[in-house]
Design an enzyme around this catalytic site. Sequence first.
Site, PDB file in Angstrom:
ATOM      1  N   HIS A   1      -1.439   2.934  -0.637  1.00 48.97           N
ATOM      2  CA  HIS A   1      -1.704   2.445   0.721  1.00 48.97           C
ATOM      3  C   HIS A   1      -0.362   2.065   1.354  1.00 48.97           C
ATOM      4  O   HIS A   1       0.562   1.673   0.636  1.00 48.97           O
ATOM      5  CB  HIS A   1      -2.611   1.219   0.596  1.00 48.97           C
ATOM      6  CG  HIS A   1      -3.099   0.637   1.881  1.00 48.97           C
ATOM      7  ND1 HIS A   1      -2.331  -0.207   2.648  1.00 48.97           N
ATOM      8  CD2 HIS A   1      -4.280   0.755   2.535  1.00 48.97           C
ATOM      9  CE1 HIS A   1      -3.025  -0.576   3.715  1.00 48.97           C
ATOM     10  NE2 HIS A   1      -4.219  -0.014   3.670  1.00 48.97           N
TER      11      HIS A   1
ATOM     12  N   ASP B   1      -1.629  -3.284  -7.313  1.00 46.03           N
ATOM     13  CA  ASP B   1      -2.295  -3.548  -6.039  1.00 46.03           C
ATOM     14  C   ASP B   1      -3.801  -3.440  -6.303  1.00 46.03           C
ATOM     15  O   ASP B   1      -4.346  -2.344  -6.405  1.00 46.03           O
ATOM     16  CB  ASP B   1      -1.825  -2.515  -5.009  1.00 46.03           C
ATOM     17  CG  ASP B   1      -2.608  -2.605  -3.706  1.00 46.03           C
ATOM     18  OD1 ASP B   1      -3.508  -3.465  -3.597  1.00 46.03           O
ATOM     19  OD2 ASP B   1      -2.324  -1.796  -2.801  1.00 46.03           O
TER      20      ASP B   1
ATOM     21  N   GLN C   1      -8.467  -2.649  -3.898  1.00 45.52           N
ATOM     22  CA  GLN C   1      -9.726  -1.896  -4.007  1.00 45.52           C
ATOM     23  C   GLN C   1     -10.354  -2.034  -5.388  1.00 45.52           C
ATOM     24  O   GLN C   1     -11.337  -1.351  -5.693  1.00 45.52           O
ATOM     25  CB  GLN C   1      -9.478  -0.406  -3.717  1.00 45.52           C
ATOM     26  CG  GLN C   1      -8.996  -0.119  -2.312  1.00 45.52           C
ATOM     27  CD  GLN C   1     -10.056  -0.385  -1.247  1.00 45.52           C
ATOM     28  OE1 GLN C   1     -11.258  -0.457  -1.534  1.00 45.52           O
ATOM     29  NE2 GLN C   1      -9.627  -0.524  -0.012  1.00 45.52           N
TER      30      GLN C   1
ATOM     31  N   LYS D   1     -12.189  -8.016   1.071  1.00 43.37           N
ATOM     32  CA  LYS D   1     -12.786  -6.856   0.391  1.00 43.37           C
ATOM     33  C   LYS D   1     -13.606  -7.302  -0.817  1.00 43.37           C
ATOM     34  O   LYS D   1     -14.169  -6.493  -1.537  1.00 43.37           O
ATOM     35  CB  LYS D   1     -11.681  -5.884  -0.051  1.00 43.37           C
ATOM     36  CG  LYS D   1     -10.882  -5.287   1.108  1.00 43.37           C
ATOM     37  CD  LYS D   1      -9.936  -4.224   0.598  1.00 43.37           C
ATOM     38  CE  LYS D   1      -8.766  -3.940   1.523  1.00 43.37           C
ATOM     39  NZ  LYS D   1      -9.121  -3.183   2.731  1.00 43.37           N
TER      40      LYS D   1
ATOM     41  N   CYS E   1      -4.594   4.559   6.049  1.00 47.24           N
ATOM     42  CA  CYS E   1      -3.289   3.945   5.762  1.00 47.24           C
ATOM     43  C   CYS E   1      -2.661   4.560   4.520  1.00 47.24           C
ATOM     44  O   CYS E   1      -2.073   3.869   3.691  1.00 47.24           O
ATOM     45  CB  CYS E   1      -3.394   2.432   5.612  1.00 47.24           C
ATOM     46  SG  CYS E   1      -3.999   1.619   7.079  1.00 47.24           S
TER      47      CYS E   1
HETATM   48  N1  7TS Z   1      -3.870  -1.907  -0.801  1.00 51.07           N
HETATM   49  C1  7TS Z   1      -4.938  -1.091  -0.815  1.00 51.07           C
HETATM   50  C2  7TS Z   1      -5.155  -0.169  -1.969  1.00 51.07           C
HETATM   51  C3  7TS Z   1      -5.841  -1.137   0.261  1.00 51.07           C
HETATM   52  O1  7TS Z   1      -6.899  -0.342   0.234  1.00 51.07           O
HETATM   53  C4  7TS Z   1      -5.607  -2.024   1.331  1.00 51.07           C
HETATM   54  C5  7TS Z   1      -6.502  -2.067   2.545  1.00 51.07           C
HETATM   55  C6  7TS Z   1      -4.495  -2.867   1.265  1.00 51.07           C
HETATM   56  C7  7TS Z   1      -3.642  -2.775   0.188  1.00 51.07           C
HETATM   57  C8  7TS Z   1      -4.182  -3.866   2.318  1.00 51.07           C
HETATM   58  O2  7TS Z   1      -5.136  -4.866   2.334  1.00 51.07           O
HETATM   59  P1  7TS Z   1      -5.122  -5.982   3.480  1.00 51.07           P
HETATM   60  O3  7TS Z   1      -6.373  -6.727   3.245  1.00 51.07           O
HETATM   61  O4  7TS Z   1      -3.911  -6.802   3.266  1.00 51.07           O
HETATM   62  O5  7TS Z   1      -5.111  -5.243   4.786  1.00 51.07           O
HETATM   63  N2  7TS Z   1      -7.260  -0.884   2.731  1.00 51.07           N
HETATM   64  C9  7TS Z   1      -8.008  -0.564   3.797  1.00 51.07           C
HETATM   65  C10 7TS Z   1      -8.766   0.598   3.838  1.00 51.07           C
HETATM   66  O6  7TS Z   1      -8.854   1.403   2.929  1.00 51.07           O
HETATM   67  N3  7TS Z   1      -9.418   0.670   5.029  1.00 51.07           N
HETATM   68  O7  7TS Z   1      -9.061  -0.409   5.748  1.00 51.07           O
HETATM   69  C11 7TS Z   1      -8.188  -1.186   4.997  1.00 51.07           C
END
Ligand code: 7TS
Length: 420
Positions: A136, A213, A216, A239, A377
């Site tokens: 990501h 990371d 997910q 999430k 992303c």
């Molecule tokens: N890493 C991964 C693997 C992610 O899927 C996401 C967000 C992030 C980091 C960043 O997370 P945040 O909560 O700090 O924004 N992924 C997604 C997605 O797949 N669709 O919208 C956000």
Amino acid sequence: MTHAQGLSPQLAGNMFDVERIRAEFPILAQTVNGRPLVYLDNGATSQKPRRVIEAIRRYYESDNANVHRGLHALSERATNAYEGARDTVRTFLNAADRREIVFVRGATEGLNLIAQSWARPRLQPGDEVLITTMEHHSNIVPWQLVCRQTGAQLRVAPIHDSGELDMEAFANLVSERTRVVAVAHVSNALGTINPARQIVETAHIAGAIAVLDGAQAAAHGPVDVRALGCDFYVLSSHKCYGPTGMGVLYGRAELLEAAEPYQGGGDMIRTVSFEESTWNELPYKFEAGTPNIAGAIGLGAAVEFMTELGMDAIAAHEREVLEYATERLDELDGIRIIGTAPEKAGILSFVVEGVHPHDVGTIVDQHGVAIRAGHHCAMPLMRRYRVPATSRASLALYNTRADVDALVEGLHGVKEIFDR
Ligand code: 7TS
């Protein structure tokens, strides 16, 4: 303690009754475009169970005060609730010490913190940071920034067409120059579950730190940071059925002790004078300013919710729905699934021949089905598959086979419009 203790009445006695679990999510009981809502965009954010909403409401209605400061009753209650959430998260991740749990804004902030506080003072020209093609942007750009600041090099391990990490190429890219290995535990665009333990071991043999990371991963199966052996692990509350603006950085105490503060401000200091300041103990050294108190409390409630259901049970349920969804999509003509690794979490990315993913998203929305369409992303990954974007259905613990059927019906609707 038996597993069933502490269960809410709704959940007690039936560990994975999806209909009962769905009843805990008020938002799911609505219609969209005249159809029952089918929410399959959990990779972007998950919905919130009533107890998370209630925990936040209760906090603001009866306990709201700043933490770590006041001597009065409300401040004490707020502090206890905030720090209690830290203990809940420590247990959830099986961290050795509550000092290793830093509350941040989300996975993104956690990764930036590692890059700036641990890596930036250490990286030098000639050093390397190793990531993978499936990251990501949150696990790419913070490393690009720190490489630019220090003269270190960003390296990228390739993947196979299935979406599995090419472990041979990965191992070959790890050398004595590698200082940081940063990899998604689960890919948001492919669903691939990476062999995290093996990745961590390979990094450690070379003397690099291993960053996972878990954005997910954390809501979809058990995470044990000590069993994984990783140095850092990040997750996003939103999430994991918790509120937005909240996340967790796990870091081994030794590394956090050695790292520079991320931001300066209140709460992160021990003493301040105009000549010099000294830092508070862990984890407060990394929590400058008034934190997201309600966010932590909501996350604590969400973690308790997942723990009561059981992370293995959640993983098994989502795996079952994913297998069903994969079979149903495979039956449809003109649909290609992107990401077919044998070890997958509940993410189904696909392209419909001749139809832009945004049109797919818009048409299935007319059927009440929420999916995401775009580059997720992960622009370098899209380039790897030579697609501008994909449609993505991503599962949570409340999704059912009926949700998959609704998606498939929506996809028939797409084909009807475009085959005309
Ligand atoms: N890493 C991964 C693997 C992610 O899927 C996401 C967000 C992030 C980091 C960043 O997370 P945040 O909560 O700090 O924004 N992924 C997604 C997605 O797949 N669709 O919208 C956000």
